[in-house]
Design a protein around this motif. Structure first.
Motif, short mmCIF file in Angstrom:
data_model
loop_
_atom_site.label_atom_id
_atom_site.label_comp_id
_atom_site.label_asym_id
_atom_site.label_seq_id
_atom_site.Cartn_x
_atom_site.Cartn_y
_atom_site.Cartn_z
N UNK A 246 17.64 6.32 11.95
CA UNK A 246 16.87 5.39 12.79
C UNK A 246 17.20 5.59 14.26
N UNK A 247 18.45 5.80 14.57
CA UNK A 247 18.86 6.04 15.96
C UNK A 247 18.23 7.33 16.47
N UNK A 248 18.24 8.38 15.65
CA UNK A 248 17.65 9.66 16.04
C UNK A 248 16.14 9.54 16.24
N UNK A 249 15.48 8.81 15.36
CA UNK A 249 14.04 8.63 15.50
C UNK A 249 13.68 7.84 16.75
N UNK A 250 14.43 6.79 17.02
CA UNK A 250 14.17 6.00 18.23
C UNK A 250 14.37 6.87 19.47
N UNK A 251 15.42 7.67 19.47
CA UNK A 251 15.69 8.57 20.60
C UNK A 251 14.56 9.59 20.76
N UNK A 252 14.03 10.10 19.64
CA UNK A 252 12.94 11.07 19.68
C UNK A 252 11.69 10.43 20.29
N UNK A 253 11.38 9.23 19.88
CA UNK A 253 10.22 8.51 20.41
C UNK A 253 10.36 8.33 21.92
N UNK A 254 11.54 7.91 22.36
CA UNK A 254 11.78 7.69 23.79
C UNK A 254 11.74 9.00 24.56
N UNK A 255 12.35 10.06 24.01
CA UNK A 255 12.40 11.35 24.69
C UNK A 255 11.00 11.95 24.87
N UNK A 256 10.15 11.75 23.89
CA UNK A 256 8.78 12.27 23.96
C UNK A 256 7.86 11.36 24.77
N UNK A 257 8.32 10.15 25.06
CA UNK A 257 7.50 9.21 25.80
C UNK A 257 6.33 8.69 24.99
#
Length: 102
Positions: free
Chosen positions: A39-50
């Protein structure tokens, strides 16, 4: 303090993670630890991709409310299978490491 820092629960009792302290069995703690990391990795991916939640939902093949639950950390609503599928769809590379228990 991070999830991986050693925790204590009274005199003489210590834990490798918060999940070890609050879950009833080592298997349940491992499951929660893996779900949390995904979940942490997915949230970070969403934020990183904007990505907006709607964009993330489209990419991962889920609904926008599902993405909302993810980014708000509603861990009880997600199983490992669902999170692995979402992570793969989001372009994350997953690996499993197995080792002897301490």
């Amino acid at each position: 303090m991070t999830e991986h820092d050693q925790q204590t629960d009274g005199p003489g009792q210590s834990f490798e993670s918060v999940w070890d302290a609050i879950e009833d069995t080592p298997a349940e703690a491992a499951n929660m630890r893996m779900r949390s990391e995904l979940m942490i990795a997915l949230k970070a991916r969403i934020e990183a991709r904007g990505w907006t939640q709607a964009e993330a939902a489209r990419v991962m093949g889920v609904t926008q409310p599902r993405v909302s639950d993810l980014v708000r950390g509603k861990i009880a609503l997600f199983g490992l299978d669902a999170l692995v599928g979402m992570a793969s769809a989001a372009g994350l590379h997953l690996e499993v490491r197995v080792s002897e228990a301490a």
